[in-house]
Design a protein around this motif. Structure first.
Motif, mmCIF file in Angstrom:
data_model
loop_
_atom_site.group_PDB
_atom_site.id
_atom_site.type_symbol
_atom_site.label_atom_id
_atom_site.label_comp_id
_atom_site.label_asym_id
_atom_site.label_seq_id
_atom_site.Cartn_x
_atom_site.Cartn_y
_atom_site.Cartn_z
ATOM 1 N N TYR A 190 0.828 -1.208 0.000
ATOM 2 C CA TYR A 190 0.000 0.000 0.000
ATOM 3 C C TYR A 190 0.863 1.259 0.000
ATOM 4 O O TYR A 190 0.603 2.196 -0.770
ATOM 5 N N ILE A 191 1.885 1.273 0.842
ATOM 6 C CA ILE A 191 2.785 2.431 0.870
ATOM 7 C C ILE A 191 3.444 2.616 -0.490
ATOM 8 O O ILE A 191 3.538 3.732 -1.013
ATOM 9 N N SER A 192 3.881 1.528 -1.088
ATOM 10 C CA SER A 192 4.519 1.594 -2.402
ATOM 11 C C SER A 192 3.562 2.121 -3.465
ATOM 12 O O SER A 192 3.934 2.959 -4.288
ATOM 13 N N ASP A 193 2.327 1.635 -3.440
ATOM 14 C CA ASP A 193 1.337 2.077 -4.429
ATOM 15 C C ASP A 193 1.037 3.566 -4.287
ATOM 16 O O ASP A 193 0.906 4.292 -5.283
ATOM 17 N N VAL A 194 0.907 4.026 -3.030
ATOM 18 C CA VAL A 194 0.648 5.443 -2.781
ATOM 19 C C VAL A 194 1.816 6.281 -3.288
ATOM 20 O O VAL A 194 1.628 7.300 -3.960
ATOM 21 N N ALA A 195 3.031 5.843 -2.973
ATOM 22 C CA ALA A 195 4.223 6.581 -3.398
ATOM 23 C C ALA A 195 4.325 6.635 -4.917
ATOM 24 O O ALA A 195 4.608 7.698 -5.495
ATOM 25 N N THR A 196 4.093 5.512 -5.564
ATOM 26 C CA THR A 196 4.174 5.469 -7.027
ATOM 27 C C THR A 196 3.173 6.424 -7.655
ATOM 28 O O THR A 196 3.496 7.147 -8.613
ATOM 29 N N GLY A 197 1.958 6.459 -7.123
ATOM 30 C CA GLY A 197 0.949 7.382 -7.634
ATOM 31 C C GLY A 197 1.389 8.826 -7.514
ATOM 32 O O GLY A 197 1.212 9.631 -8.450
ATOM 33 N N LEU A 198 1.984 9.184 -6.387
ATOM 34 C CA LEU A 198 2.471 10.558 -6.186
ATOM 35 C C LEU A 198 3.641 10.872 -7.109
ATOM 36 O O LEU A 198 3.732 11.976 -7.675
ATOM 37 N N PHE A 199 4.553 9.919 -7.268
ATOM 38 C CA PHE A 199 5.702 10.140 -8.156
ATOM 39 C C PHE A 199 5.246 10.364 -9.597
ATOM 40 O O PHE A 199 5.762 11.236 -10.301
ATOM 41 N N LEU A 200 4.298 9.547 -10.054
ATOM 42 C CA LEU A 200 3.813 9.679 -11.428
ATOM 43 C C LEU A 200 3.063 10.990 -11.634
ATOM 44 O O LEU A 200 3.096 11.575 -12.715
ATOM 45 N N GLU A 201 2.422 11.446 -10.586
ATOM 46 C CA GLU A 201 1.639 12.677 -10.688
ATOM 47 C C GLU A 201 2.509 13.924 -10.626
ATOM 48 O O GLU A 201 2.306 14.872 -11.396
#
Length: 213
Positions: free
Chosen positions: A16-27
């Protein structure tokens, strides 16, 4: 062994932490996002983030462990009568034919690549990952061929085989960045793999052939 409740919760939290981080990085891009912002968005503490991911780059390359030893695993699992290089070529062809996301053949991969291009720390980590892939493959080749510790051949062969792998990923990344469809790029990867095989010497193609029992 069955996964316990504690282990499952830890794995789910990490993901979950990884998914949240990836979403922020892509955005917003890698440099524009802080670990504190990731922790807040994931509703965990900063210490919890660092417990799972020692460095910020680990949040982006969260699946690198499986990538680092992939070529080594392919070589160790090669068929009887098959060489190390041909095993890697076979596996890469199978991935391309399946239009596998593991090769970057998926919608949105261009965004992933742009984040890397715009962040020097990620480019540096990617270089380190490539070195890990090489080292793991060299170790596998030494063990599979019972090479002496001072024999340079496993290192040289690992470099040749890693070049196959890297050439495919560079080509996929380049084409996906232009907005190409994954299925189109996959067909070109298959042609590229044929060209690569034609360029390899017989010594490389016939190195570390697994004996027939």
């Amino acid at each position: 062994m069955a996964e316990g409740l504690r282990e499952r919760k830890k794995r789910q939290t990490r993901q979950y932490i990884s998914d949240v981080a990836t979403g922020l990085f892509l955005e917003r891009g890698f440099d524009a996002v802080t670990v504190a912002e990731i922790a807040e968005a994931a509703n965990v503490s900063v210490n919890t983030v660092y417990n799972y991911f020692p460095a910020k780059e680990d949040l982006f390359f969260d699946r690198s462990a499986g990538v680092a030893d992939q070529l080594a695993r392919w070589v160790r699992g090669r068929d009887a009568g098959e060489s190390a290089a041909r095993a890697v070529l076979r596996e890469l062809r199978a991935e391309a034919e399946a239009v596998s996301p593991r090769l970057g053949l998926m919608e949105g991969y261009d965004r992933f690549m742009r984040v890397i291009q715009e962040a020097p720390p990620l480019r540096s980590r990617l270089w380190s990952l490539q070195q890990e892939i090489h080292d793991a493959l060299e170790t596998a080749l030494r063990e599979e061929t019972a090479a002496a510790p001072d024999d340079p051949l496993p290192d040289l062969m690992a470099g040749q085989i890693c070049w196959i792998h890297q050439a495919v990923f560079v080509a996929v990344g380049r084409e996906m960045l232009t907005g190409r469809k994954p299925a189109e790029v996959s067909r070109e990867v298959l042609v590229l793999l044929d060209d690569i095989e034609d360029l390899l010497s017989e010594k490389v193609l016939n190195y570390a052939v697994r004996g027939v029992e």
